[in-house]
Design an enzyme around this catalytic site. Structure first.
Site, PDB file in Angstrom:
ATOM      1  N   GLN A  91      84.233 117.958  56.090  1.00  0.00           N
ATOM      2  CA  GLN A  91      83.379 116.862  56.549  1.00  0.00           C
ATOM      3  C   GLN A  91      82.063 117.386  57.127  1.00  0.00           C
ATOM      4  O   GLN A  91      82.010 118.491  57.650  1.00  0.00           O
ATOM      5  CB  GLN A  91      84.127 115.993  57.568  1.00  0.00           C
ATOM      6  CG  GLN A  91      85.175 115.124  56.892  1.00  0.00           C
ATOM      7  CD  GLN A  91      86.069 114.379  57.874  1.00  0.00           C
ATOM      8  OE1 GLN A  91      85.828 114.380  59.070  1.00  0.00           O
ATOM      9  NE2 GLN A  91      87.103 113.730  57.361  1.00  0.00           N
ATOM     10  N   GLY A  92      81.015 116.548  57.018  1.00  0.00           N
ATOM     11  CA  GLY A  92      79.720 116.917  57.600  1.00  0.00           C
ATOM     12  C   GLY A  92      78.908 117.850  56.733  1.00  0.00           C
ATOM     13  O   GLY A  92      77.888 118.389  57.163  1.00  0.00           O
ATOM     14  N   GLY A 113      80.408 113.465  50.962  1.00  0.00           N
ATOM     15  CA  GLY A 113      80.562 112.011  50.839  1.00  0.00           C
ATOM     16  C   GLY A 113      79.407 111.411  50.062  1.00  0.00           C
ATOM     17  O   GLY A 113      79.608 110.586  49.161  1.00  0.00           O
ATOM     18  N   GLY A 123      77.941 116.890  53.496  1.00  0.00           N
ATOM     19  CA  GLY A 123      77.231 116.111  52.480  1.00  0.00           C
ATOM     20  C   GLY A 123      78.051 115.740  51.251  1.00  0.00           C
ATOM     21  O   GLY A 123      77.519 115.184  50.287  1.00  0.00           O
ATOM     22  N   GLU A 129      85.574  97.475  49.727  1.00  0.00           N
ATOM     23  CA  GLU A 129      86.557  96.661  50.431  1.00  0.00           C
ATOM     24  C   GLU A 129      86.568  97.072  51.894  1.00  0.00           C
ATOM     25  O   GLU A 129      86.795  98.243  52.198  1.00  0.00           O
ATOM     26  CB  GLU A 129      87.926  96.943  49.782  1.00  0.00           C
ATOM     27  CG  GLU A 129      89.089  96.198  50.364  1.00  0.00           C
ATOM     28  CD  GLU A 129      90.393  96.699  49.740  1.00  0.00           C
ATOM     29  OE1 GLU A 129      91.425  96.518  50.382  1.00  0.00           O
ATOM     30  OE2 GLU A 129      90.368  97.272  48.636  1.00  0.00           O
ATOM     31  N   MET A 161      88.134 106.026  50.433  1.00  0.00           N
ATOM     32  CA  MET A 161      87.331 107.227  50.243  1.00  0.00           C
ATOM     33  C   MET A 161      87.641 108.167  51.390  1.00  0.00           C
ATOM     34  O   MET A 161      87.657 107.755  52.547  1.00  0.00           O
ATOM     35  CB  MET A 161      85.848 106.866  50.258  1.00  0.00           C
ATOM     36  CG  MET A 161      84.977 108.090  50.178  1.00  0.00           C
ATOM     37  SD  MET A 161      83.255 107.612  50.095  1.00  0.00           S
ATOM     38  CE  MET A 161      82.515 109.236  50.061  1.00  0.00           C
TER      39      MET A 161
END
Length: 408
Positions: free
Chosen positions: A237-238, A242, A240, A265, A230
């Protein structure tokens, strides 16, 4: 010796840190090429340049890897101010180009003009696969809401195989133990995040990040999807994304009757934080996680309900329980706080107890001097200290999840 150190000094000037030398960009407009604020660097380059993350033989080395924001057509160029030559006592410069070529697929541009002309075709680029979810994020800088979309794709989508080859090159720079996957295995699912943006009155799409999931078979008729990789690209990034991606993928599998539960994994620390947040958010309204039931302890009912309704496995359900119980506990109340501490420590002590059992076995079959050796490694006081440390660390991680939840 002095001669050698002078030589060594001279050679040291030709060493470049590859994390600084590699310059990445996601380009939307021709002016992005000259704009330093759109450049970002890798976190890792050891898989390509070795553990030292150094390229030898150049001064002022710059390895440019620029991508068109949507289709990820690539510009690859190498610049440097000087390079070691043959007069340098048979020392050769590293072949930087062939190292990069090993991870970026063929068909890249080497001239800026070609790259800019490809940029004009970005208007024809459309996301691959099926749209699963649309959401918006308020952007302070632009003073407006920006729309994002998440798609599920597979290798039968025209053009996706080539696009994925370009996309996965980012893994090498941002995931420490990254490896490329076997795309001919049909059990892979791909989930992609795109931003919608406007350019000259047209709507275009920019790549934000993605996730790959492998569907393991579980006897007799179920699957257990396992998140493999992922990545949200650094410029995004940062914000939200994700959590949006994780929750969308989770919901995608939740709706399938053949899915048993979802795992990951070798998850990174950041991934675990993200998972905690999303799973707690999904679970907090389940009846089995009501404050009264949380205070009675972890139960089989929680395991069953979380698995059946939300496809969450037992281990993750236990973490969700501990986080939600922390929220329901008044840590200022000595009795409540003690109850919580004992409950979590009882789980944490599991591995130590296992060691204790192994020692008991050893006592029966080891010679006395071997045994003292083994025993020295496991000192009880140390165990208590480690246990307390693990507990404190866990509570501070859990508090962060609860803070984020309160803001959401």
């Amino acid at each position: 010796m002095a001669g050698l150190s002078a030589m060594e000094k001279k050679l040291a000037e030709f060493k470049c840190n590859t994390n600084e030398a590699i310059q990445l960009k996601l380009v939307r407009f021709p002016e992005d090429l000259e704009d330093d604020s759109t450049t970002f660097n890798p976190e890792y380059s050891h898989q390509v340049f070795g553990d030292d993350e150094v390229a030898f033989g150049y001064k002022g080395l710059k390895i440019l890897l620029y991508y068109n924001a949507g289709n990820l057509s690539t510009l690859f160029r190498i610049k440097y101010t000087s390079k070691v030559n043959e007069n340098f006592d048979c020392v050769e410069a590293d072949d930087v180009e062939s190292k990069i070529r090993k991870i970026i697929p063929p068909g890249f541009c080497t001239s800026t003009d070609d790259f800019v002309s490809l940029l004009e075709k970005e208007v024809n680029f459309k996301p691959f696969g099926t749209l699963l979810h649309t959401y918006s994020v308020h952007n302070e800088e632009a003073g407006e809401d920006i729309t994002y979309q998440i798609y599920q794709a597979d290798m039968t989508c025209p053009g996706f195989r080539e696009y994925h080859e370009r996309l996965q090159t980012f893994l090498m720079w941002f995931i420490e133990t990254a490896s490329f996957i076997d795309v001919d295995d049909e059990r892979w699912n791909y989930f992609l995040v795109f931003e919608k943006y406007n350019k000259d009155g047209a709507t275009l799409f920019a790549t934000v990040g993605y996730m790959t999931v492998y569907n393991y078979y579980v006897y007799p008729d179920k699957t257990r999807p396992r998140v493999s990789q992922m990545l949200i690209l650094p410029p995004f990034q940062g914000e939200g994304h994700g959590a949006q991606l994780f929750e969308t993928v989770h919901r995608y599998y939740m709706s399938s009757p053949t899915v048993l539960d979802i795992t990951a994994e070798d998850p990174s620390e950041n991934y675990v934080k993200l998972r905690d947040f999303v799973l707690v958010k999904l679970c907090q309204d389940l009846p089995c996680f009501s404050p009264e039931k949380l205070m009675q302890g972890f139960s089989q009912e929680m395991v069953t309900e979380a698995q059946q309704k939300l496809k969450i496995n037992k281990q993750h359900t236990r973490r969700v329980y501990e986080i939600l119980r922390l929220r329901a506990t008044d840590m200022g109340d000595p009795e409540q706080s003690r109850g919580y501490r004992l409950d979590v420590k009882k789980r944490l002590i599991g591995p130590y107890k296992k060691k204790q059992r192994e020692l008991a076995k050893m006592r029966r079959c080891l010679r006395p001097e071997e045994l003292t050796n083994q025993l020295n490694q496991i000192d009880l006081n140390m165990q208590h200290e480690q246990l307390e440390e693990s507990f404190q660390q866990l509570v501070s991680d859990y508090r962060r999840v609860l803070e984020r939840l309160a803001q959401a």
